[in-house]
Scaffold this motif. Sequence first.
Motif, PDB file in Angstrom:
ATOM      1  N   ASP A   1       0.864  -1.184   0.000  1.00 41.78           N
ATOM      2  CA  ASP A   1       0.000   0.000   0.000  1.00 41.78           C
ATOM      3  C   ASP A   1       0.903   1.237   0.000  1.00 41.78           C
ATOM      4  O   ASP A   1       2.087   1.134   0.330  1.00 41.78           O
ATOM      5  N   LYS A   2       0.310   2.399  -0.334  1.00 36.65           N
ATOM      6  CA  LYS A   2       1.177   3.588  -0.326  1.00 36.65           C
ATOM      7  C   LYS A   2       1.629   3.945   1.096  1.00 36.65           C
ATOM      8  O   LYS A   2       2.647   4.589   1.284  1.00 36.65           O
ATOM      9  N   ASN A   3       0.881   3.481   2.115  1.00 38.33           N
ATOM     10  CA  ASN A   3       1.357   3.631   3.493  1.00 38.33           C
ATOM     11  C   ASN A   3       2.390   2.571   3.858  1.00 38.33           C
ATOM     12  O   ASN A   3       2.911   2.558   4.973  1.00 38.33           O
TER      13      ASN A   3
ATOM     14  N   ALA B   1       4.546   0.194  -1.113  1.00 38.26           N
ATOM     15  CA  ALA B   1       4.178   0.393  -2.521  1.00 38.26           C
ATOM     16  C   ALA B   1       5.339   0.978  -3.323  1.00 38.26           C
ATOM     17  O   ALA B   1       5.552   0.620  -4.476  1.00 38.26           O
ATOM     18  N   GLY B   2       6.101   1.875  -2.687  1.00 37.71           N
ATOM     19  CA  GLY B   2       7.193   2.525  -3.406  1.00 37.71           C
ATOM     20  C   GLY B   2       8.464   1.683  -3.485  1.00 37.71           C
ATOM     21  O   GLY B   2       9.448   2.109  -4.065  1.00 37.71           O
ATOM     22  N   TRP B   3       8.441   0.507  -2.883  1.00 37.57           N
ATOM     23  CA  TRP B   3       9.634  -0.342  -2.882  1.00 37.57           C
ATOM     24  C   TRP B   3       9.493  -1.404  -3.962  1.00 37.57           C
ATOM     25  O   TRP B   3       8.471  -2.088  -4.023  1.00 37.57           O
TER      26      TRP B   3
ATOM     27  N   LYS C   1       5.237  -8.435  -1.943  1.00 33.71           N
ATOM     28  CA  LYS C   1       4.655  -7.651  -3.044  1.00 33.71           C
ATOM     29  C   LYS C   1       3.301  -8.224  -3.473  1.00 33.71           C
ATOM     30  O   LYS C   1       2.602  -7.623  -4.275  1.00 33.71           O
TER      31      LYS C   1
ATOM     32  N   ALA D   1      -2.907  -5.307  -0.389  1.00 35.74           N
ATOM     33  CA  ALA D   1      -2.490  -3.967   0.042  1.00 35.74           C
ATOM     34  C   ALA D   1      -3.538  -3.416   1.010  1.00 35.74           C
ATOM     35  O   ALA D   1      -4.720  -3.381   0.701  1.00 35.74           O
TER      36      ALA D   1
ATOM     37  N   HIS E   1      -4.529  -0.264   3.751  1.00 38.01           N
ATOM     38  CA  HIS E   1      -4.201   1.116   4.035  1.00 38.01           C
ATOM     39  C   HIS E   1      -3.888   1.333   5.504  1.00 38.01           C
ATOM     40  O   HIS E   1      -4.497   0.741   6.355  1.00 38.01           O
TER      41      HIS E   1
END
Lengths: 148, 298
Positions: B238-240, B243-245, B292, B296, B298
């Motif tokens: 999730d973006k929390n 997600a960015g990894w 991954k 996901a 929040h």
Amino acid sequence: MSRLFITSILTLVFVSSVAVAGTDPILARQELMESTRDAAKVIGGMLKEEQPFDAEAAMAALKTWKKTATEAGDLFPEGSDTGHDTEAKATIWTDRAGFESSMANFNTQVDAAIAASPDSLEALKVAAGPVFNACKNCHEGYRIEKED
Amino acid sequence: MQVRAIALGVSVVMLVAILLASRPSVLPAGALPAHTADAANGERLLHAGGCVSCHASPGADSETPVLGGGLALETPFGVFRAPNISTDAVHGIGAWTMLDFVNAMHLGVSPGGQHYYPAFPYASYTRMSFEDLMDLKSYLDTLPPAPHPNVAHALKFPWNIRAGIGLWKLLNLDSAAVVSVPPDNTLLLRGRYLVEGPGHCGECHTPRNWTGGLEKSRWLAGAPSPEGEGKVPNITPDKNGLAGWSQADIEYYLESGFTPDFDTVGGSMAEVQANMARLPAEDRAAIAAYLKTVPALH
């Protein structure tokens, strides 16, 4: 007359406190750590093979680390344990010898990495690994974990 | 009047049933498969499980783990003390049979027939295969004895009543997998096994419900720190969370201790990462692939 005098004094105090803030050790070390991290990104990007190996860029990053190793130790004077959201842990002052030996280890590893003058990705891995570990070990003992 | 008597009777029967069902039960003799134990695989599992992080004798920092125990785990329930699991026959587990060990890891029951507190994360270890548990025991058997007596837990009422653990197990001990993955995907199966089983990642990264069991609908979505202060991060995609990894970022983090932003691993995770760094790269890749894939949240 006396009011003017007091105002002048207050102005002087204000101006000098601003001037002192410019050399605040907390801000100075935060800036230094930021540049250290930027250098880690350069070398780490190569180690993760996100960036092509570049011997010159790697050496420049190693020299940035050397600057940190040289300057950081003096930026944790007594009394600089609070303010500016510092992540410095009290152990820096309660276990000064441990902190200093941790910083000395960082310096030793950086010197070795520079002396190795890595000319390939493999050589860089070998040279930078112990430095990364030195970062981690020092942070583990002497940095507060802050929530993002 | 009669209704009341029936209600009382039913309640008593139910209470007795619950008490009986919550008594410690163990595996029957002969429950273990025929298996030639592989101590090298056992060592790999020791790192996957991070056994050393809690059970190492204080100050022990040698290459060969000395598992005399003693670490204090301060929690809202009181202070738990990691016991001696070295080969010392008196203070450690040197006198345990293979079945004793499997009962402890799979069911949370001691050789003396007592429930263990789930601070010992057997609710995760229960997902380990018997073969792997046997390999782990055979590796532990090669380690040196540590003659340290165990220190008793110091728990607050009512947590100091062990019988309550039986009820906890009825609600929370389940060896089924949490996240479903394609049965033919060996990478994800391995990752799930490591994360949900020996790695016991959910024990800190998943919040607990009112019974103290893991809230599986919030699997790996982050939780308050079990030691009181701070938060354990969300590690779902999730973006929390992560997600960015990229998958490679997760692998690199577990190997090196550096985030994609080149900050260093912190807090209790530093120990965990050091253990993960000792796994073969394929295991870190499997863990990353699984992380991954989980829902996901929040």
